[in-house]
Design a protein around this motif. Structure first.
Motif, short mmCIF file in Angstrom:
data_model
loop_
_atom_site.label_atom_id
_atom_site.label_comp_id
_atom_site.label_asym_id
_atom_site.label_seq_id
_atom_site.Cartn_x
_atom_site.Cartn_y
_atom_site.Cartn_z
N SER A 92 0.89 -1.25 -0.04
CA SER A 92 0.06 0.04 0.07
C SER A 92 0.85 1.11 -0.04
CB SER A 92 -0.98 -0.10 1.25
OG SER A 92 -0.17 0.14 2.44
N GLY A 93 0.58 2.12 -0.64
CA GLY A 93 1.24 3.64 -0.70
C GLY A 93 0.77 4.54 -1.41
N PHE A 94 1.33 5.68 -1.78
CA PHE A 94 0.97 6.77 -2.38
C PHE A 94 1.35 6.57 -3.88
CE2 PHE A 94 1.04 8.63 1.71
CZ PHE A 94 -0.20 9.16 1.86
N LYS A 95 0.55 6.86 -5.03
CA LYS A 95 0.91 6.91 -6.31
C LYS A 95 0.80 8.06 -6.84
CE LYS A 95 1.18 2.30 -6.07
NZ LYS A 95 2.38 1.60 -6.06
N PHE A 96 1.61 8.57 -7.89
CA PHE A 96 1.77 9.67 -8.45
C PHE A 96 0.98 9.62 -9.84
CE2 PHE A 96 4.20 10.30 -4.87
CZ PHE A 96 3.80 11.90 -4.41
N ASN A 97 0.05 10.08 -10.43
CA ASN A 97 -0.30 9.92 -11.75
C ASN A 97 -0.07 11.20 -12.42
OD1 ASN A 97 -1.38 7.42 -11.46
ND2 ASN A 97 -3.24 8.57 -10.46
N ASN A 98 1.27 11.43 -12.91
CA ASN A 98 1.87 12.64 -13.34
C ASN A 98 1.88 12.80 -15.08
OD1 ASN A 98 3.42 14.79 -13.94
ND2 ASN A 98 4.75 14.21 -12.14
N PRO A 99 1.18 13.83 -15.42
CA PRO A 99 1.05 13.94 -17.01
C PRO A 99 2.66 14.33 -17.49
CG PRO A 99 -0.09 15.75 -16.00
CD PRO A 99 0.29 14.92 -14.86
N ASN A 100 3.27 14.69 -16.78
CA ASN A 100 4.63 15.36 -17.29
C ASN A 100 5.73 14.49 -17.45
OD1 ASN A 100 3.76 18.02 -16.92
ND2 ASN A 100 3.81 17.84 -14.93
N VAL A 101 5.39 13.13 -16.84
CA VAL A 101 6.20 11.92 -16.75
C VAL A 101 6.33 11.31 -18.26
CG1 VAL A 101 6.72 9.59 -15.84
CG2 VAL A 101 6.30 11.47 -14.24
N SER A 102 7.56 11.10 -18.86
CA SER A 102 7.71 10.48 -20.28
C SER A 102 8.11 8.94 -20.16
CB SER A 102 8.67 11.17 -20.96
OG SER A 102 9.97 11.33 -20.48
N GLU A 103 8.55 8.64 -19.10
CA GLU A 103 9.11 7.25 -18.71
C GLU A 103 9.28 6.98 -17.29
OE1 GLU A 103 12.75 5.98 -20.61
OE2 GLU A 103 12.68 7.44 -22.01
N ALA A 104 8.79 5.57 -16.98
CA ALA A 104 9.09 5.27 -15.56
C ALA A 104 9.57 3.97 -15.56
CB ALA A 104 7.46 5.21 -14.83
N CYS A 105 10.34 3.52 -14.53
CA CYS A 105 10.95 2.13 -14.42
C CYS A 105 9.84 1.14 -13.94
CB CYS A 105 12.11 2.40 -13.31
SG CYS A 105 11.29 2.67 -11.67
N GLY A 106 10.01 -0.19 -13.90
CA GLY A 106 9.09 -1.12 -13.83
C GLY A 106 8.53 -1.24 -12.20
N CYS A 107 9.44 -0.38 -11.42
CA CYS A 107 8.88 -0.61 -9.92
C CYS A 107 7.99 0.66 -9.77
CB CYS A 107 9.95 -0.50 -8.99
SG CYS A 107 11.05 0.71 -8.99
N GLY A 108 8.12 1.82 -10.59
CA GLY A 108 7.34 2.85 -10.70
C GLY A 108 7.82 3.88 -9.58
N GLU A 109 9.16 3.60 -8.95
CA GLU A 109 9.65 4.45 -8.02
C GLU A 109 10.54 5.78 -8.68
OE1 GLU A 109 9.42 4.37 -4.63
OE2 GLU A 109 7.92 3.01 -4.80
N SER A 110 10.93 5.37 -10.02
CA SER A 110 12.02 6.21 -10.80
C SER A 110 11.25 6.95 -11.86
CB SER A 110 13.22 5.64 -10.89
OG SER A 110 14.22 6.21 -11.62
N ILE A 111 11.61 7.99 -12.40
CA ILE A 111 10.66 8.55 -13.35
C ILE A 111 11.62 9.37 -14.09
CG2 ILE A 111 8.44 8.69 -12.47
CD1 ILE A 111 9.01 11.41 -10.97
N LYS A 112 11.07 9.66 -15.37
CA LYS A 112 11.93 10.64 -16.30
C LYS A 112 10.76 11.55 -17.01
CE LYS A 112 14.62 10.83 -20.54
NZ LYS A 112 15.49 10.10 -21.26
N PHE A 113 11.27 12.87 -16.88
CA PHE A 113 10.20 14.11 -17.21
C PHE A 113 10.12 14.17 -18.82
CE2 PHE A 113 10.41 14.47 -12.93
CZ PHE A 113 9.06 14.47 -12.41
N ASP A 114 9.23 14.72 -19.12
CA ASP A 114 9.27 15.06 -20.66
C ASP A 114 10.37 16.32 -20.81
OD1 ASP A 114 8.76 16.24 -23.28
OD2 ASP A 114 6.57 16.35 -22.75
N GLU A 115 11.23 16.08 -21.79
CA GLU A 115 12.22 17.05 -22.20
C GLU A 115 11.74 18.63 -22.40
OE1 GLU A 115 15.57 16.30 -22.00
OE2 GLU A 115 15.00 14.45 -21.41
N ALA A 116 10.45 18.76 -22.67
CA ALA A 116 10.06 20.14 -22.72
C ALA A 116 10.09 21.06 -21.51
CB ALA A 116 8.82 20.08 -23.43
N LEU A 117 9.96 20.19 -20.54
CA LEU A 117 10.07 20.94 -19.07
C LEU A 117 11.55 21.69 -18.99
CD1 LEU A 117 8.28 18.40 -16.94
CD2 LEU A 117 7.25 20.58 -17.65
#
Length: 123
Positions: A92-117
Motif C-alpha cells: 500500500s502506498g501513495f501513487k503519483f499520476n503525473n502527466p509530465n512523466v515521459s518514462e517510468a521504471c518497472g517498479c514505478g519509483e523512478s521517473i523521467k520527465f518530458d524534455e520540454a520541461l
C-alpha cells in the motif's frame, strides 16, 4: 507557481486525502511535502516528508483535512499530478499520476520527465 487560476496545482484523491489527514493527525505535522530529486534508474525520484513549517515559496493544496505542500524546485514537474493512495494484497502506498512523466521504471519509483520541461523559452 505554475498554476491556472481557480485550479489546484495537484489533485488529491479522497483515498489519498484521508490517508494524509490520518498521518498528519497521528504525528501532529502541518503538511506532507512532496518534491523530486535526482536518482533511480530513470533519472528522478519523488520525495515525501512531513513538515511542521511551510516555506515562503511552497505551494500548498488543502483538501478534506489534508495539506500537501510542493517544494519550489518541484513545482513545474508536479503541476497537474493526481496523488492517490492504493492498497493491494502485497503493498500500500501513495501513487503519483503525473502527466509530465515521459518514462517510468518497472517498479514505478523512478521517473523521467518530458524534455520540454527543461527547455528555455525562446525570447
Amino acid at each position: 507557481m505554475f498554476s491556472i487560476p481557480g485550479q489546484n496545482a495537484v489533485k488529491i484523491t479522497p483515498r489519498a486525502a484521508a490517508q494524509i489527514a490520518k498521518l498528519m493527525e497521528k504525528d501532529g505535522h502541518k503538511a506532507l511535502k512532496i518534491g523530486v530529486k535526482k536518482g533511480g534508474c530513470a533519472g528522478m525520484e519523488y520525495t515525501m516528508e512531513y513538515v511542521d513549517e511551510l516555506g515562503p515559496h511552497d505551494e500548498a493544496v488543502e483538501q478534506d483535512g489534508a495539506r500537501v505542500v510542493i517544494a519550489p524546485m518541484a513545482q513545474m514537474f508536479l503541476f497537474g499530478t493526481e496523488i492517490d493512495y492504493e492498497t493491494s494484497l502485497l503493498e500500500s502506498g501513495f501513487k503519483f499520476n503525473n502527466p509530465n512523466v515521459s518514462e517510468a521504471c518497472g517498479c514505478g519509483e523512478s521517473i523521467k520527465f518530458d524534455e520540454a520541461l527543461f527547455e528555455k523559452p525562446k525570447a
